[in-house]
Design an enzyme around this catalytic site. Structure first.
Site, PDB file in Angstrom:
ATOM      1  N   LYS A 189      50.731  45.235  30.253  1.00  0.00           N
ATOM      2  CA  LYS A 189      50.799  43.868  30.133  1.00  0.00           C
ATOM      3  C   LYS A 189      49.725  43.057  29.433  1.00  0.00           C
ATOM      4  O   LYS A 189      50.163  42.019  29.066  1.00  0.00           O
ATOM      5  CB  LYS A 189      50.833  43.344  31.722  1.00  0.00           C
ATOM      6  CG  LYS A 189      49.455  43.428  32.760  1.00  0.00           C
ATOM      7  CD  LYS A 189      48.640  42.238  32.319  1.00  0.00           C
ATOM      8  CE  LYS A 189      47.085  42.691  32.829  1.00  0.00           C
ATOM      9  NZ  LYS A 189      46.389  41.703  32.668  1.00  0.00           N
ATOM     10  N   THR A 208      49.338  37.033  33.675  1.00  0.00           N
ATOM     11  CA  THR A 208      48.563  36.932  32.637  1.00  0.00           C
ATOM     12  C   THR A 208      49.338  36.479  31.305  1.00  0.00           C
ATOM     13  O   THR A 208      48.459  35.904  30.382  1.00  0.00           O
ATOM     14  CB  THR A 208      48.295  38.758  32.198  1.00  0.00           C
ATOM     15  OG1 THR A 208      47.949  39.209  33.298  1.00  0.00           O
ATOM     16  CG2 THR A 208      47.192  38.774  31.219  1.00  0.00           C
TER      17      THR A 208
HETATM   18  O1  13P Z   1      43.982  41.502  34.591  1.00  0.00           O
HETATM   19  C1  13P Z   1      44.026  40.107  34.665  1.00  0.00           C
HETATM   20  C2  13P Z   1      44.497  39.673  35.855  1.00  0.00           C
HETATM   21  O2  13P Z   1      45.236  40.256  36.649  1.00  0.00           O
HETATM   22  C3  13P Z   1      42.594  39.843  34.070  1.00  0.00           C
HETATM   23  O3  13P Z   1      43.132  39.141  32.764  1.00  0.00           O
HETATM   24  P1  13P Z   1      42.329  39.110  31.286  1.00  0.00           P
HETATM   25  O4  13P Z   1      41.521  40.521  31.024  1.00  0.00           O
HETATM   26  O5  13P Z   1      43.227  39.002  30.226  1.00  0.00           O
HETATM   27  O6  13P Z   1      41.399  38.077  31.712  1.00  0.00           O
END
Ligand code: 13P
Ligand code: NAI
Length: 297
Positions: free
Chosen positions: A162, A219
């Protein structure tokens, strides 16, 4: 008892003294029950260790602490695919430490939300049913609700894949293509996540859950996400903090290789990797997605 182990003696001493991680979670007080240390021998005392570090660093960490980690339950909290071995952290543990029990804790969650005690639901994956129940019970709190699965591969892939789609979605918004285009990218991105997961033997139901649909939704739509913000900056032609952990960059390269080598159709991930590699720019990437042959959904 919970021990927070940090690599750097200075950082550990500072956190032990101030009861705060000023750099990463400013304003959050460490609970009294947490002891902070940088002594690697402390690893030997733990029956369960949560690996909370960037995915590309897990293999070297596991190898350098092999004797201290083998025989424990290692819960991977990271979301990425190793660029050299093309495995996730639980796969790395399974390959490197035959006596350890690999598990995965993943799903839609920002550290800042969990640290503030906001309600959060996650997936806990472990192939051993009794260990899965023990972990689910010991890691759940009144605000943190864990759902259990035995599908380690699916849970791990949902979280890793994702991030790549979130970069694409950020770039789409940063470029000004709008939220309808982002919804298309999320949906078609989800389709390619499911294709790879099925190929790797994951249960399709896992990807429909928190690690997959849930984390993709969070995300790809929140600017608390570093992957999404990195994409936004990319699309807008702006610089992004190079010290931030943006897992989707190297994971895009790793998954693009998997997709090529194993013949799995993953056009969005491959184009993100092509942009990372400097082979095309973002406008060309979108043009390529739109000009693909028309097909059934
Ligand atoms: O995995 C995440 C939210 O579930 C954190 O996202 P990021 O690593 O893009 O900050
Ligand atoms: N921050 C968040 O909100 C969430 C992060 N994750 C995942 O957790 C993983 C770590 O992310 P963050 O904690 O945000 O990253 P981070 O960049 O804050 O790093 C976490 C810790 O790893 C340490 N570290 C860095 N290099 C290391 C190495 N070579 N060996 C050992 N430790 C090392 C850092 O010093 C830091 O203490 C990523 O895979 C991320 O996708 C998952 C859910 C939420």
């Amino acid at each position: 008892a919970v021990t927070l182990w940090a690599r750097s003696p200075d950082t550990a001493a500072e956190m032990a003294k101030t009861r705060e991680n000023k750099e990463r979670l400013p304003g959050i007080e460490l609970p009294e029950s947490v002891t902070v240390t940088s002594d690697p021998e402390e690893l030997l005392k733990a029956d369960t260790i949560l690996l909370s570090m960037p995915a590309q660093t897990v293999r070297a960490f596991v190898e350098s602490h092999r004797d201290r980690l083998d025989g424990t339950t290692l819960v991977a909290c990271c979301k990425g695919i190793d660029l050299e071995t093309l495995t996730g952290a639980a796969g790395t543990v399974a390959e490197s430490l035959p006596g350890a029990v690999p598990a995965v804790l993943t799903g839609p969650s920002f550290a800042a939300d969990i640290a503030r005690g906001l309600p959060t639901a996650l997936t806990l994956a472990c192939a051993r049913p009794e260990e899965a129940i023990r972990l689910q019970e010991s890691l759940s709190t009144p605000c943190l609700r864990l759902y259990r699965t035995s599908d380690v591969v699916g849970a791990e892939l949902g979280g890793a894949l994702k991030n790549v789609i979130a970069i694409a979605c950020g770039a789409c918004i940063g470029k000004g293509y709008g939220v309808s285009a982002r919804a298309a990218l999320m949906t078609r991105g989800f389709a390619e996540m499911q294709r790879l997961a099925a190929h790797r033997g994951a249960d399709p139901v896992t990807l429909m859950g928190l690690s997959g649909f849930g984390d993709l939704t969070l995300t790809c739509t929140s600017d608390m996400s570093r992957n999404y913000r990195f994409g936004l900056a990319w699309g807008a032609g702006e610089d992004f903090d190079t010290s931030a952990t943006v897992e989707g960059v190297k994971t895009a390269q790793a998954v693009a290789r998997l997709s090529r080598e194993q013949g799995i159709d993953m056009p969005i991930t491959r184009l993100v990797a092509d942009v990372v590699d400097g082979e095309i720019d973002i406008s060309d990437a979108l043009g390529q997605l739109l000009s693909r042959p028309l097909k059934e959904e």
